[in-house]
Scaffold this active site. Structure first.
Site, PDB file in Angstrom:
ATOM      1  CD  GLU A 303      46.095  43.675 119.030  1.00  0.00           C
ATOM      2  OE1 GLU A 303      46.932  42.870 118.570  1.00  0.00           O
ATOM      3  OE2 GLU A 303      45.013  43.306 119.518  1.00  0.00           O
ATOM      4  CE1 TYR A 347      61.608  35.301 114.985  1.00  0.00           C
ATOM      5  CE2 TYR A 347      62.384  36.872 116.613  1.00  0.00           C
ATOM      6  CZ  TYR A 347      61.491  35.894 116.217  1.00  0.00           C
ATOM      7  OH  TYR A 347      60.479  35.525 117.054  1.00  0.00           O
ATOM      8  CB  CYS A 374      78.923  27.348 125.956  1.00  0.00           C
ATOM      9  SG  CYS A 374      79.975  27.829 127.329  1.00  0.00           S
ATOM     10  CE1 TYR A 404      57.590  40.441 120.842  1.00  0.00           C
ATOM     11  CE2 TYR A 404      58.270  42.315 119.510  1.00  0.00           C
ATOM     12  CZ  TYR A 404      57.276  41.477 119.979  1.00  0.00           C
ATOM     13  OH  TYR A 404      55.972  41.674 119.605  1.00  0.00           O
TER      14      TYR A 404
END
Length: 446
Positions: A303, A347, A374, A404
Site C-alpha cells: 500500500e 513531525y 499566528c 499529506y
C-alpha cells in the site's frame, strides 16, 4: 550586474542545482533561469493561480505507479489514498493498474466519483463508524480491514451478501522513528496484537459469521521506513500466524497485505526505500516462511501512498517580507505555512526551499522561512540558504510536498486551503480550486 546579465545566452548552459532525489524527474531551469515542472514554469503558475499553491506532476505519479508494478509483478499494489485523495489521483493510479485504499466515507465517495471499481477498493480505519461501514458494504468494496471486535459485530449485521475482510494485526516490529508513525508495535491503537487472545477471538468471530469471508491478514509497520528487512520479518511473522489459523480452524488464508510506509527523501541525503531491494527481500522471506510452515503462498499486497505522490508535488509561495533580527535570525515570511503544511509542526519534517522565478548566482544568506499563521511554531524551513538579494514578491518552491499536505491542510486563521494544479506535457490544469472566504462563510448557520 552579473555575468548572466551581460551574456544571457549562458543561461541555457547553467547546470541544474535541483536535487533529483527530491524533485520530479521532469524539473529543470528554462532559458530564463526559471524552474519548470512538466514543461510549465512554476512562476507562471504562481501568477495565474496565486499562492500558496500545490503543483502536481501527473507523469511523475504515473511513473511511480509503473515502477511498483514492475518491481512487484505478482503482487497487488494498492494506493494509500490518505496520502492524497482527490478524483484525479484516483483516476491516474487506477489507470496504471493500482487498487485504492480509503479510510473514511469521504475518501470512499471520492474514489467512487472517480469511477474506481468498488471491487478494487479496500476500506481501512481504526474507528470506522456504523455509517461508514454501511457505506462500504452498500458500495460493494472488495475488502474491509477489520480493526476491532466491534466492527465484526457491525459488519455481521450489515452484510447481506458475503463480504471479504482482512484482520489487521500488529506484528510487534519497532521501526523506530517518530512515535506518531510507529504503527507496527504491539501497544498502539491499530489492529490486534499478533498472537493475542483478542486477535484469536477476532478470527474466530469472523469465521462464525455466514456473510463474512476472512481472506487474509493485514499489517502496517509505520511510515518513512527505509530498511526493507523490516518487511521480511513481517512476512515471517504473519505467515506463521496464517499457519496457526489453518491449524486451529482448518482455513487457509490467501491474502497478506503488508501495508506501506516506504520512505521517500525530503531533502538531499535522506534515506529512502529501494523498492527493487524490497521486492527481493519480500520474495525470499515469503519462500522461506511458506516452506517452513508448509503453507501455500499467499497473494501479497502493498500500500504505497507517500511513495507514489510525495515527490510529484511542489508547493509555491510568494515572499511577503524579509526581516533581519540583530543577533538573531533572518525571517523570510511567505503567504502560506502550517495551514497548508502541518508536517513541520507535527513531525519535525524538514524541507528544501528554492527560488522558482530566477536562477540565483550571487551571494547567499542563511534564513528561516516562516509562515503567515499566528503561531510562533509556524516555520516551514529553518536555517536554509537563499539568495542574499531575495525580494518580496518573489516565488519560492518547496519540493516533495505531494503527500499529506492537501490531506492535512486546514483553514486555520480562516485562510482557505490552496488549489491543486496538475502539469503534464507543457500544460497545466486546475484539479482543486482555492478555498475562498465565501466557502468558509457558507458553513455559518444564521
Amino acid at each position: 550586474m552579473t555575468l548572466l546579465d551581460i551574456f544571457p545566452s549562458l543561461r541555457t548552459g547553467m547546470p541544474s542545482r535541483l536535487d533529483p532525489a527530491v524533485w520530479p524527474r521532469d524539473t529543470h531551469y528554462d532559458g530564463d533561469g526559471r524552474i519548470t515542472l512538466g514543461g510549465v514554469a512554476l512562476a507562471d503558475i504562481a501568477d495565474q493561480y496565486g499562492t500558496a499553491t500545490y503543483v502536481l506532476d501527473e507523469e511523475e505519479v504515473r511513473t511511480r505507479c509503473r515502477a511498483y508494478r514492475r518491481a512487484f509483478p505478482e503482487a497487488e499494489i494498492i494506493y494509500a489514498g490518505k496520502a492524497l485523495m482527490i478524483k484525479a489521483i484516483a483516476e491516474w493510479v487506477t489507470q496504471e493498474g493500482l487498487s485504492v485504499d480509503v479510510c473514511s466515507a469521504g475518501e470512499l465517495a471520492v474514489a467512487l466519483a472517480a469511477g474506481v471499481d468498488p471491487a478494487r477498493i479496500v476500506m481501512h480505519g481504526n474507528g470506522k463508524s456504523f455509517d461508514e461501514l454501511d457505506a462500504a458494504v452498500r458500495a460493494g468494496v472488495g475488502r474491509i480491514v477489520v480493526d476491532s471486535l466491534t466492527e465484526i459485530t457491525l459488519l455481521s449485521a450489515l452484510a447481506t451478501e458475503p463480504q471479504r475482510v482482512l484482520v489487521r494485526l500488529s506484528p510487534g516490529i519497532d521501526v523506530h522513528g517518530h512515535p506518531a508513525v510507529r504503527t507496527g508495535v504491539l501497544d498502539q491503537k491499530f489492529g490486534f496484537p499478533l498472537g493475542s487472545d483478542a486477535a484469536n477471538e477476532a478470527v474466530a468471530r469472523i469465521l462464525r459469521q455466514p456473510n463474512l469471508r476472512l481472506v487474509g491478514f493485514h499489517c502496517h509497520l509505520g511510515s518513512q521506513i527505509h530498511d526493507p528487512d523490516h518487511y521480511g520479518e513481517a512476512v515471517r511473522r504473519m505467515v506463521a500466524e496464517m499457519a496457526h489459523v489453518r491449524q486451529d480452524h482448518g482455513v487457509i488464508l490467501t491474502e497478506l497485505d503488508l501495508g506501506g510506509g516506504h520512505a521517500v527523501a525530503y531533502r538531499g541525503g535522506d534515506a529512502e526505500m529501494n523498492i527493487a531491494e524490497l521486492a527481493d527481500i519480500i520474495e525470499d522471506a515469503l519462500d522461506a516462511a511458506c516452506a517452513r510452515h508448509h503453507f501455500p503462498r499467499p497473494v501479497i499486497a502493498l500500500e504505497p501512498g507517500r511513495a507514489i505522490v510525495a515527490r510529484a508535488g511542489v508547493t509555491l509561495y510568494r515572499v511577503l517580507s524579509i526581516k533581519h533580527i540583530d543577533g538573531g535570525h533572518t525571517y523570510v515570511t511567505v503567504d502560506g505555512g502550517m495551514g497548508d503544511n502541518s508536517r513541520v509542526a507535527l513531525y519535525g519534517a524538514r524541507y528544501e526551499v528554492v527560488v522558482a522565478n530566477r536562477h540565483p548566482t550571487g551571494p547567499q544568506m542563511t534564513a528561516t522561512v516562516a509562515g503567515r499563521y499566528c503561531e510562533a511554531g509556524d516555520i516551514l524551513a529553518a536555517d536554509i540558504r537563499l539568495p542574499a538579494d531575495l525580494r518580496p514578491g518573489e516565488v519560492l518552491a518547496v519540493p516533495c510536498t505531494g503527500a499529506y499536505h492537501h490531506s492535512l491542510a486546514s483553514a486555520y486563521n480562516s485562510v482557505g486551503r490552496p488549489p491543486i494544479i496538475a502539469v503534464r506535457g507543457g500544460r497545466c490544469r486546475e484539479l482543486i480550486r482555492r478555498e475562498t472566504t465565501a466557502d468558509l462563510m457558507a458553513r455559518e448557520v444564521e
